[in-house]
Design a protein around this motif. Sequence first.
Motif, PDB file in Angstrom:
ATOM      1  N   SER A 624       0.891  -1.213   0.185  1.00  0.00           N
ATOM      2  CA  SER A 624       0.038  -0.037  -0.105  1.00  0.00           C
ATOM      3  C   SER A 624       0.645   1.355   0.000  1.00  0.00           C
ATOM      4  O   SER A 624       0.298   2.456  -0.519  1.00  0.00           O
ATOM      5  N   THR A 625       1.842   1.220   0.861  1.00  0.00           N
ATOM      6  CA  THR A 625       2.869   2.486   0.617  1.00  0.00           C
ATOM      7  C   THR A 625       3.397   2.740  -0.603  1.00  0.00           C
ATOM      8  O   THR A 625       3.704   3.825  -1.112  1.00  0.00           O
ATOM      9  N   CYS A 626       3.874   1.582  -1.413  1.00  0.00           N
ATOM     10  CA  CYS A 626       4.260   1.889  -2.702  1.00  0.00           C
ATOM     11  C   CYS A 626       3.328   2.528  -3.629  1.00  0.00           C
ATOM     12  O   CYS A 626       3.365   3.279  -4.506  1.00  0.00           O
ATOM     13  N   TYR A 627       2.035   2.138  -3.509  1.00  0.00           N
ATOM     14  CA  TYR A 627       0.577   2.613  -4.307  1.00  0.00           C
ATOM     15  C   TYR A 627       0.651   4.113  -3.854  1.00  0.00           C
ATOM     16  O   TYR A 627       0.588   4.892  -4.600  1.00  0.00           O
ATOM     17  N   TYR A 628       0.692   4.277  -2.495  1.00  0.00           N
ATOM     18  CA  TYR A 628       0.647   5.754  -2.132  1.00  0.00           C
ATOM     19  C   TYR A 628       1.532   6.504  -2.869  1.00  0.00           C
ATOM     20  O   TYR A 628       1.442   7.599  -3.068  1.00  0.00           O
ATOM     21  N   TYR A 629       2.879   6.086  -2.735  1.00  0.00           N
ATOM     22  CA  TYR A 629       4.053   6.686  -3.311  1.00  0.00           C
ATOM     23  C   TYR A 629       3.816   7.027  -4.731  1.00  0.00           C
ATOM     24  O   TYR A 629       3.903   8.165  -5.273  1.00  0.00           O
ATOM     25  N   ALA A 630       3.167   6.110  -5.544  1.00  0.00           N
ATOM     26  CA  ALA A 630       2.772   6.117  -6.892  1.00  0.00           C
ATOM     27  C   ALA A 630       1.779   7.339  -7.164  1.00  0.00           C
ATOM     28  O   ALA A 630       1.882   8.144  -7.858  1.00  0.00           O
ATOM     29  N   ASP A 631       0.803   7.463  -6.252  1.00  0.00           N
ATOM     30  CA  ASP A 631      -0.275   8.461  -6.320  1.00  0.00           C
ATOM     31  C   ASP A 631       0.347   9.800  -6.068  1.00  0.00           C
ATOM     32  O   ASP A 631       0.176  10.795  -6.961  1.00  0.00           O
ATOM     33  N   VAL A 632       1.215   9.955  -5.038  1.00  0.00           N
ATOM     34  CA  VAL A 632       1.813  11.252  -4.830  1.00  0.00           C
ATOM     35  C   VAL A 632       2.531  11.713  -5.989  1.00  0.00           C
ATOM     36  O   VAL A 632       2.707  12.905  -6.556  1.00  0.00           O
ATOM     37  N   VAL A 633       3.352  10.691  -6.771  1.00  0.00           N
ATOM     38  CA  VAL A 633       4.186  11.160  -7.694  1.00  0.00           C
ATOM     39  C   VAL A 633       3.286  11.701  -8.747  1.00  0.00           C
ATOM     40  O   VAL A 633       3.753  12.626  -9.681  1.00  0.00           O
ATOM     41  N   ILE A 634       2.356  10.877  -9.006  1.00  0.00           N
ATOM     42  CA  ILE A 634       1.530  11.320 -10.274  1.00  0.00           C
ATOM     43  C   ILE A 634       0.881  12.644 -10.024  1.00  0.00           C
ATOM     44  O   ILE A 634       0.822  13.513 -10.861  1.00  0.00           O
ATOM     45  N   TYR A 687       8.852  -1.937  -9.420  1.00  0.00           N
ATOM     46  CA  TYR A 687       8.042  -1.276 -10.518  1.00  0.00           C
ATOM     47  C   TYR A 687       7.592   0.114 -10.363  1.00  0.00           C
ATOM     48  O   TYR A 687       7.440   0.758 -11.136  1.00  0.00           O
ATOM     49  N   TRP A 688       7.178   0.435  -8.882  1.00  0.00           N
ATOM     50  CA  TRP A 688       6.723   1.667  -8.695  1.00  0.00           C
ATOM     51  C   TRP A 688       7.791   2.652  -8.425  1.00  0.00           C
ATOM     52  O   TRP A 688       7.546   3.795  -8.011  1.00  0.00           O
ATOM     53  N   LYS A 689       9.276   2.185  -8.680  1.00  0.00           N
ATOM     54  CA  LYS A 689      10.287   3.072  -8.796  1.00  0.00           C
ATOM     55  C   LYS A 689      10.710   3.867  -7.365  1.00  0.00           C
ATOM     56  O   LYS A 689      10.845   4.980  -7.326  1.00  0.00           O
ATOM     57  N   ILE A 690      10.292   3.180  -6.258  1.00  0.00           N
ATOM     58  CA  ILE A 690      10.702   3.567  -5.059  1.00  0.00           C
ATOM     59  C   ILE A 690      12.047   3.324  -4.414  1.00  0.00           C
ATOM     60  O   ILE A 690      12.345   3.449  -3.382  1.00  0.00           O
TER      61      ILE A 690
END
Length: 891
Positions: A624-634, A687-690
């Motif tokens: 979930s934190t990876c997706y949260y990070y992806a959302d913030v980057v977007i 994949y989410w480049k974190i």
Amino acid sequence: MNLKFLQITTLLFALSPLSKTSAQSLTGLKTEYLVNPIGLDSPNPRFTWQMNDANQGAKQSAYRILVDTDSGSLVKANAKLWNTGWVKSDQNLVIYSGQLLKPFTKYFWRVDIADGNNKKSDKITIASFETGMMKMENWQGAWISDTENTKLKPAPYFRNTFSTSKKIKSARAYIAAAGLYELSINGKKIGNHRMDPMYTRFDRRTLYVTYDVTDAISQGKNAIGVLLGNGWYNHQSTAVWYFDRAPWRNRPTFCLDVCITYEDGTTETIKSGKGWKTALSPIVFNSIYTAEHYDARLEKTGWNTPNFDDKDWKEVMFRSAPSKNIVAQALHPIRNVEEITSKSIKKFNDTTYLFDLGRNISGVSKITVNGPAGTVIKLKHGERLYPNGRVDISNIDAHYRPTDNTDPFQTDILILNGKGAQSFMPHFNYKGFQYVEVSSSAPVQLKKEDLVGYFMHSDVPVVGDVKSSEPIINKIYYATNNSYLSNLFGYPTDCPQREKNGWTGDAQIAIETGLYGFDGITIYEKWLADHRDEQQPNGVLPSIIPTDGWGYEWGNGPDWTSTIAIIPWNVYLFYGDHKLLADCYSNIRKYVNHIDETYPTGLTTWGLGDWIPVKSKSPVELTSTCYYYADVVILAKAAKILGKNDDYEKYMALAKKIKDAFNAKYLNREKGIYNTGIQTEMSVPLYWKIVPEESIALVAKNLAKRVEADGFHLDVGLLGTKAILNALSENGYSDIAYKVAAQKTYPSWGWWMENGATTLYENWPIDAKSDISMNHIMFGEIGAWLYKSPGGIKPDEKQPGFKHVILDPHIMEGLNSFEASHIGPYGKISSAWKRINDGIRYDIIIPANSTASINLPVNLDATISVNGKPATGNKIDLAAGNYVIEQKVGK
């Protein structure tokens, strides 16, 4: 000017812009991404086109757009409403900004372009669009129904007659409904759509559809007929999502305006209201969730024709509009896209037969049968069989909670009228199935030809294709597309049988697969409007959209409801259109802010996690934190695109905070391992480049080792499936990714294919006891991976919409050839490679007005030629055109 001739000669839509032409021309003219649409509400519609020029390096240097209500004026290059003049630009997406558009008006638009040598197009290219209501106050009809009794089961008929004495120039029908409808005039159904209008949150947004009914209306007496179905509005079946308790629930209702323009310039509107009559139809029950029941003995022959005697019909009743927001349905409609004949029939006895379509689909069956009056025919639809050959639906009825036995799951019921052979196909239902078990209360004779299936889905144009030298890959691609389309019904769903819900997690996983293969922007723009309707003031979104209220408390979180960010971002990448990003910007920000406020450390435990893994379970906080990070980057990137610089700085800082907190907790920098090192834990951060730049190579190496240790088999769930192949391919391990993708033993996509699958499944074991829909899109990222890795076609974030194409085809051990193509906003991109005796041959097509860069595998011993001429370096820049690139190893 003969308008029909003009349309035929100038509006032909060619999929590939690269057919040989003597000079550049235009093709693919669309308004709001539709060809010559009618009934638009947008005051500033978007115009798009493609340049058709086979010359090497072809590009557009300027354009001019003219808009008028008279196509003849445009032929003379006159335009009263909008004339952009010649604009020096290579863009092919332009937003109308001329005089104010009026409702109920047909507009023509002409686009001219100049090529790179400033030579202007010599062909006149004209398209059209037509406005609809545009404003709520333009409706004249009343919302009518037959009752407010939600428990009343038969579907209602409505009819009205009117007369015309003058010659008709044009006529349009505008119909909005809460529920589903079929419209007919003078006994004939209007249009070939199914399941209109598309499902929305009825009490917040209601859709209307426009039809050209000019040819349906005759001089003299005419009859309009409307048949209403329940759809999601009056959900009478009971299931775990409580749609029977929806806050909007009521008996279906509709509003209709038929606007007629006569040759003498006068107009008339035939509208719904008092004077209409209603009666119950032979559809004695209809549920979008379960099935439809039809009693042919109750047929009212000619009910929608002018001279039908309706003296015994009842008066209609007025109803309030379901919402204050009635807007145009401007998207590709649902249709019966493909007819599928039965592959086989098995007769058990004189009253029981089994039909096999040979493949799993979403849609309906149509049966033709003859029998005595009162004979009850039951058509049970399923995806698999019991050992005795009968239909087994135990895998898909798990969430159904019937209160009695009158509404069997996925089972249509037909009662014959005894008047000879009759055909039945449901009006307001669809199912997921391969097999249909037909049972009857009295003996009937059936043959294989008596039942056909119709593959139903949103009829989005096909824009992609993949061909491989490995048959299992071709089967996986075919199955992935079948599952994607089976779950596209005006919104993306999870499965077409037991749920039909708009699960957000499934949709964000499959977004690239969908956009590579199909022109789906109209569906996604509609669905993200559903997101905006459903978002709570604090930013929270439900896990299924649309919803009756279920899903705000379970199943949501960044891993699922990141759709609010991920889908607009991908639409931007694929189409180069930032409208959806702009429309959703405040919603993305509200969503991100909610997570930031609730989880101030930067780590969030909100979410479902890696749903249905093979065996290893990853921490929800990690994924979930990876997706949260992806959302913030977007969000930060969107802020920059939209000129919101303060937000850009703010959310880039938040992204860094999340990244630092995540890596501090989960990354062992010395070993290059996240958490325990299982596949999902390693691939999702990659994949989410974190992953920190300096750790990427080691983490990727360890992921590859882990996959090898797992026997090149998957050990992931939903979230890991999105990441695993990409994380390997993007970091130097495409051969390992391919071994996983082409794997034929359990657990793998190929294992499903080896066991006869024609669609993707919901669970890796084919004999799972739960979560075993056999037509599900949640493991569908492999379709996109085929374009991105062996195909190597990727959009460039810096020049989105494939204005510049990144070509990075991976030559994989085990593949002899591969071809991927995608029709983007500029035309057809093709990336094909095959092994030749002394190297690799690439066949590349770059559409006019676009460019590309191709990254070839590094081989210091190889020589490279482009169209027969020597080239140096492994990165080659390409202008528009056709290319043969050979990479040969000298002897």
